[in-house]
Motif scaffolding. Sequence first.
Motif, PDB file in Angstrom:
ATOM      1  N   ALA A 157      10.216 -85.340 -70.444  1.00 30.64           N
ATOM      2  CA  ALA A 157       9.805 -85.972 -69.186  1.00 30.64           C
ATOM      3  C   ALA A 157      10.575 -85.387 -68.012  1.00 30.64           C
ATOM      4  O   ALA A 157      10.017 -85.150 -66.925  1.00 30.64           O
ATOM      5  CB  ALA A 157      10.039 -87.488 -69.272  1.00 30.64           C
ATOM      6  N   ARG A 158      11.876 -85.146 -68.213  1.00 27.37           N
ATOM      7  CA  ARG A 158      12.691 -84.582 -67.133  1.00 27.37           C
ATOM      8  C   ARG A 158      12.210 -83.182 -66.771  1.00 27.37           C
ATOM      9  O   ARG A 158      12.104 -82.815 -65.589  1.00 27.37           O
ATOM     10  CB  ARG A 158      14.157 -84.542 -67.567  1.00 27.37           C
ATOM     11  N   ALA A 159      11.917 -82.383 -67.797  1.00 28.03           N
ATOM     12  CA  ALA A 159      11.413 -81.042 -67.524  1.00 28.03           C
ATOM     13  C   ALA A 159      10.082 -81.097 -66.777  1.00 28.03           C
ATOM     14  O   ALA A 159       9.844 -80.319 -65.843  1.00 28.03           O
ATOM     15  CB  ALA A 159      11.243 -80.276 -68.846  1.00 28.03           C
ATOM     16  N   GLU A 160       9.238 -82.061 -67.173  1.00 19.58           N
ATOM     17  CA  GLU A 160       7.941 -82.200 -66.490  1.00 19.58           C
ATOM     18  C   GLU A 160       8.139 -82.594 -65.034  1.00 19.58           C
ATOM     19  O   GLU A 160       7.467 -82.088 -64.131  1.00 19.58           O
ATOM     20  CB  GLU A 160       7.107 -83.257 -67.225  1.00 19.58           C
ATOM     21  N   ARG A 161       9.100 -83.543 -64.790  1.00 22.39           N
ATOM     22  CA  ARG A 161       9.365 -83.957 -63.407  1.00 22.39           C
ATOM     23  C   ARG A 161       9.895 -82.798 -62.576  1.00 22.39           C
ATOM     24  O   ARG A 161       9.501 -82.611 -61.421  1.00 22.39           O
ATOM     25  CB  ARG A 161      10.382 -85.104 -63.382  1.00 22.39           C
ATOM     26  N   ILE A 162      10.775 -82.004 -63.171  1.00 20.96           N
ATOM     27  CA  ILE A 162      11.325 -80.863 -62.431  1.00 20.96           C
ATOM     28  C   ILE A 162      10.224 -79.872 -62.075  1.00 20.96           C
ATOM     29  O   ILE A 162      10.147 -79.359 -60.953  1.00 20.96           O
ATOM     30  CB  ILE A 162      12.426 -80.183 -63.266  1.00 20.96           C
ATOM     31  N   LEU A 163       9.335 -79.633 -63.039  1.00 22.03           N
ATOM     32  CA  LEU A 163       8.221 -78.719 -62.759  1.00 22.03           C
ATOM     33  C   LEU A 163       7.336 -79.258 -61.648  1.00 22.03           C
ATOM     34  O   LEU A 163       6.903 -78.523 -60.752  1.00 22.03           O
ATOM     35  CB  LEU A 163       7.409 -78.493 -64.038  1.00 22.03           C
ATOM     36  N   GLN A 164       7.056 -80.577 -61.691  1.00 22.02           N
ATOM     37  CA  GLN A 164       6.226 -81.178 -60.638  1.00 22.02           C
ATOM     38  C   GLN A 164       6.909 -81.091 -59.284  1.00 22.02           C
ATOM     39  O   GLN A 164       6.267 -80.792 -58.268  1.00 22.02           O
ATOM     40  CB  GLN A 164       5.922 -82.634 -61.001  1.00 22.02           C
ATOM     41  N   GLU A 165       8.228 -81.382 -59.270  1.00 21.14           N
ATOM     42  CA  GLU A 165       8.942 -81.315 -57.997  1.00 21.14           C
ATOM     43  C   GLU A 165       8.969 -79.899 -57.449  1.00 21.14           C
ATOM     44  O   GLU A 165       8.823 -79.691 -56.238  1.00 21.14           O
ATOM     45  CB  GLU A 165      10.370 -81.831 -58.195  1.00 21.14           C
ATOM     46  N   MET A 166       9.158 -78.933 -58.323  1.00 24.37           N
ATOM     47  CA  MET A 166       9.166 -77.553 -57.864  1.00 24.37           C
ATOM     48  C   MET A 166       7.802 -77.139 -57.331  1.00 24.37           C
ATOM     49  O   MET A 166       7.703 -76.436 -56.325  1.00 24.37           O
ATOM     50  CB  MET A 166       9.581 -76.631 -59.032  1.00 24.37           C
ATOM     51  N   GLU A 167       6.763 -77.604 -58.007  1.00 19.93           N
ATOM     52  CA  GLU A 167       5.411 -77.275 -57.532  1.00 19.93           C
ATOM     53  C   GLU A 167       5.140 -77.923 -56.178  1.00 19.93           C
ATOM     54  O   GLU A 167       4.590 -77.288 -55.266  1.00 19.93           O
ATOM     55  CB  GLU A 167       4.379 -77.751 -58.562  1.00 19.93           C
ATOM     56  N   GLU A 168       5.571 -79.193 -56.057  1.00 21.39           N
ATOM     57  CA  GLU A 168       5.380 -79.887 -54.781  1.00 21.39           C
ATOM     58  C   GLU A 168       6.189 -79.230 -53.677  1.00 21.39           C
ATOM     59  O   GLU A 168       5.711 -79.060 -52.557  1.00 21.39           O
ATOM     60  CB  GLU A 168       5.815 -81.363 -54.928  1.00 21.39           C
ATOM     61  N   GLN A 169       7.419 -78.812 -53.995  1.00 22.98           N
ATOM     62  CA  GLN A 169       8.245 -78.142 -53.011  1.00 22.98           C
ATOM     63  C   GLN A 169       7.633 -76.799 -52.605  1.00 22.98           C
ATOM     64  O   GLN A 169       7.665 -76.413 -51.437  1.00 22.98           O
ATOM     65  CB  GLN A 169       9.654 -77.939 -53.568  1.00 22.98           C
ATOM     66  N   ARG A 170       7.080 -76.091 -53.613  1.00 29.97           N
ATOM     67  CA  ARG A 170       6.446 -74.811 -53.284  1.00 29.97           C
ATOM     68  C   ARG A 170       5.267 -75.006 -52.333  1.00 29.97           C
ATOM     69  O   ARG A 170       5.128 -74.281 -51.338  1.00 29.97           O
ATOM     70  CB  ARG A 170       5.983 -74.130 -54.577  1.00 29.97           C
ATOM     71  N   ARG A 171       4.433 -76.035 -52.650  1.00 31.30           N
ATOM     72  CA  ARG A 171       3.293 -76.292 -51.755  1.00 31.30           C
ATOM     73  C   ARG A 171       3.767 -76.701 -50.366  1.00 31.30           C
ATOM     74  O   ARG A 171       3.194 -76.283 -49.354  1.00 31.30           O
ATOM     75  CB  ARG A 171       2.407 -77.387 -52.354  1.00 31.30           C
ATOM     76  N   ARG A 172       4.830 -77.543 -50.317  1.00 30.13           N
ATOM     77  CA  ARG A 172       5.335 -77.980 -49.019  1.00 30.13           C
ATOM     78  C   ARG A 172       5.892 -76.809 -48.223  1.00 30.13           C
ATOM     79  O   ARG A 172       5.686 -76.692 -47.012  1.00 30.13           O
ATOM     80  CB  ARG A 172       6.403 -79.047 -49.228  1.00 30.13           C
ATOM     81  N   GLN A 173       6.607 -75.905 -48.916  1.00 35.22           N
ATOM     82  CA  GLN A 173       7.172 -74.759 -48.230  1.00 35.22           C
ATOM     83  C   GLN A 173       6.067 -73.831 -47.726  1.00 35.22           C
ATOM     84  O   GLN A 173       6.167 -73.263 -46.635  1.00 35.22           O
ATOM     85  CB  GLN A 173       8.112 -74.010 -49.171  1.00 35.22           C
ATOM     86  N   GLU A 174       5.023 -73.686 -48.543  1.00 35.16           N
ATOM     87  CA  GLU A 174       3.904 -72.862 -48.074  1.00 35.16           C
ATOM     88  C   GLU A 174       3.256 -73.472 -46.837  1.00 35.16           C
ATOM     89  O   GLU A 174       2.925 -72.766 -45.878  1.00 35.16           O
ATOM     90  CB  GLU A 174       2.877 -72.717 -49.195  1.00 35.16           C
ATOM     91  N   ALA A 175       3.092 -74.833 -46.863  1.00 35.83           N
ATOM     92  CA  ALA A 175       2.511 -75.505 -45.699  1.00 35.83           C
ATOM     93  C   ALA A 175       3.408 -75.361 -44.485  1.00 35.83           C
ATOM     94  O   ALA A 175       2.938 -75.119 -43.363  1.00 35.83           O
ATOM     95  CB  ALA A 175       2.271 -76.985 -46.016  1.00 35.83           C
ATOM     96  N   GLU A 176       4.743 -75.521 -44.699  1.00 35.92           N
ATOM     97  CA  GLU A 176       5.674 -75.377 -43.578  1.00 35.92           C
ATOM     98  C   GLU A 176       5.670 -73.955 -43.033  1.00 35.92           C
ATOM     99  O   GLU A 176       5.742 -73.738 -41.816  1.00 35.92           O
ATOM    100  CB  GLU A 176       7.074 -75.769 -44.031  1.00 35.92           C
ATOM    101  N   ALA A 177       5.593 -72.980 -43.939  1.00 35.31           N
ATOM    102  CA  ALA A 177       5.561 -71.590 -43.483  1.00 35.31           C
ATOM    103  C   ALA A 177       4.294 -71.318 -42.663  1.00 35.31           C
ATOM    104  O   ALA A 177       4.346 -70.672 -41.611  1.00 35.31           O
ATOM    105  CB  ALA A 177       5.632 -70.651 -44.685  1.00 35.31           C
ATOM    106  N   THR A 178       3.168 -71.861 -43.145  1.00 31.60           N
ATOM    107  CA  THR A 178       1.920 -71.686 -42.389  1.00 31.60           C
ATOM    108  C   THR A 178       2.013 -72.347 -41.029  1.00 31.60           C
ATOM    109  O   THR A 178       1.623 -71.778 -39.997  1.00 31.60           O
ATOM    110  CB  THR A 178       0.748 -72.291 -43.191  1.00 31.60           C
ATOM    111  N   ALA A 179       2.564 -73.599 -41.022  1.00 32.68           N
ATOM    112  CA  ALA A 179       2.696 -74.312 -39.753  1.00 32.68           C
ATOM    113  C   ALA A 179       3.642 -73.572 -38.816  1.00 32.68           C
ATOM    114  O   ALA A 179       3.417 -73.517 -37.589  1.00 32.68           O
ATOM    115  CB  ALA A 179       3.210 -75.737 -39.997  1.00 32.68           C
ATOM    116  N   ALA A 180       4.719 -73.003 -39.377  1.00 34.10           N
ATOM    117  CA  ALA A 180       5.674 -72.277 -38.546  1.00 34.10           C
ATOM    118  C   ALA A 180       5.025 -71.041 -37.920  1.00 34.10           C
ATOM    119  O   ALA A 180       5.248 -70.736 -36.744  1.00 34.10           O
ATOM    120  CB  ALA A 180       6.889 -71.872 -39.369  1.00 34.10           C
ATOM    121  N   ARG A 181       4.214 -70.336 -38.741  1.00 32.88           N
ATOM    122  CA  ARG A 181       3.524 -69.157 -38.181  1.00 32.88           C
ATOM    123  C   ARG A 181       2.561 -69.575 -37.080  1.00 32.88           C
ATOM    124  O   ARG A 181       2.473 -68.927 -36.025  1.00 32.88           O
ATOM    125  CB  ARG A 181       2.798 -68.416 -39.305  1.00 32.88           C
ATOM    126  N   GLU A 182       1.810 -70.664 -37.315  1.00 32.16           N
ATOM    127  CA  GLU A 182       0.878 -71.129 -36.274  1.00 32.16           C
ATOM    128  C   GLU A 182       1.621 -71.560 -35.019  1.00 32.16           C
ATOM    129  O   GLU A 182       1.188 -71.276 -33.898  1.00 32.16           O
ATOM    130  CB  GLU A 182       0.039 -72.286 -36.828  1.00 32.16           C
TER     131      GLU A 182
END
Length: 469
Positions: A157-182
């Motif tokens: 379960a912990r490994a699954e949570r870490i994977l989910q958090e990393m995926e969510e962080q990756r999506r958030r960082q991509e969104a922030e990077a896009t917003a920063a470029r805009e």
Amino acid sequence: MGSGSSRQPEPDPNWDQRELREAEERQRKAEEVARCAREACERATCEAAKQRRRERDAQLAAERAAQDVSEAAERIRQLEEEAEEAETGAREEAEASARRQAEARAREEEARARQEAETRAREEAEARARAEEAQARQEAETRAREEAEAHAREQEARAERILQEMEEQRRRQEAEATAAREEEARRQRVAEEETRRARMAQEEAERTAREAAEAARRALAEREEIERQLRIGTQPVVVPTPEEIRLARERVQYDDAVSHIAIAGIAGSGKSSLINALRGLNNNDRNAAPTGVNETTLEISRYVDAHNPQLAWYDIPGSGTARTPDWQYFHSQGLYVFDCILVLINDRFTTTDLAILTNCHHFRIPTFIVRSKSDQHISNLMMDMGYDPDEEDTDRQAQFRKVARNQYISGTRQNVENNLAEANLPDQRVYIVSKRTLLAAVKDQGPRGTVIDEIELLTNLYNVAFSRL
């Protein structure tokens, strides 16, 4: 408070690559954690299989021990029956002549039976002990297996949570990077437009700058000279006569069992709104002091605090109007009879503010310097710094508000310190408040917005007011 736009920091061109590398490194670590968790799960599964085999062996041993106990009990029963038959036959065959021999044999049989019984009892006790030991070992192995399985599930379960958090962080960082470029593209467009407008206005600004600077210099010199003359010639400390004190006390309905607190200041500074907030009222509530754009207080108004009947608030007519000239404000309003005075200031001190503080210092009347309407001043300062109220970026809004709030607070405190020093008055604190936050604090609803000095003003004001009762 000056106006102008704040310079935005230049963006880091390598920011996106660094963020991507950090995200890949965090994802690699998460995959390594997941691999370790899978290996731990496989080891726990093998251990559980071994444990189940040990449990089956223990169960078979317990069954064999129980069978041995049952067979021993059957042999005891058979021996007892045989002893009874032998005794009966001996008694029938030679009851008289062989009684002693029969008794001897009976004693021998009894001793042998007792010995066998004791032997069987020991064997049964040993069998029970072995069975209990096997059961305890089985329970321990069961608990160990359950703990291993629970630990394996937790790791998964912990490994699954870490994977989910990393995926969510990756999506958030991509969104922030896009917003920063805009945002960077938008800022570039705005900068180009501002540059074009600046070039168009540069010639006009250069032409009028010299004229404006000269006019401002002359106006500042004239204002400083007028203020110097007013401070020298229009702020005398007039000692009232006993009759004037008696009449002033009658006019404000002075009561020794009540603390009398006056709110004074220039016209339109928000005295009535401040009194309403201190009494726990909105401006449109019943029994609230009247408010308006123009000076609405023509005579001293007395308001008893519904929450604290021992406090009486007084709305003093604003100074700087035709009805209340500056040079006689303190004496004509009879401010010398009040137990405490709140001096409500605006952007800078006026001659009336200084006259009130000077006279209060002379008569030893406690004073509180207050600047109200803080929310409005901070919002105006944000606009001067270039904030667009139509923007939906809450983080950017919070950043503008934080900078404007700090600049407003430090500027107000420095302004008060300078004015008191120029007037040769003792340094004292200025309380920076918002009517909305102050009202919520008085009504015990929890302060709304960001607290500045509202709680400390109420605490210190109540301490002074109630200390004389």
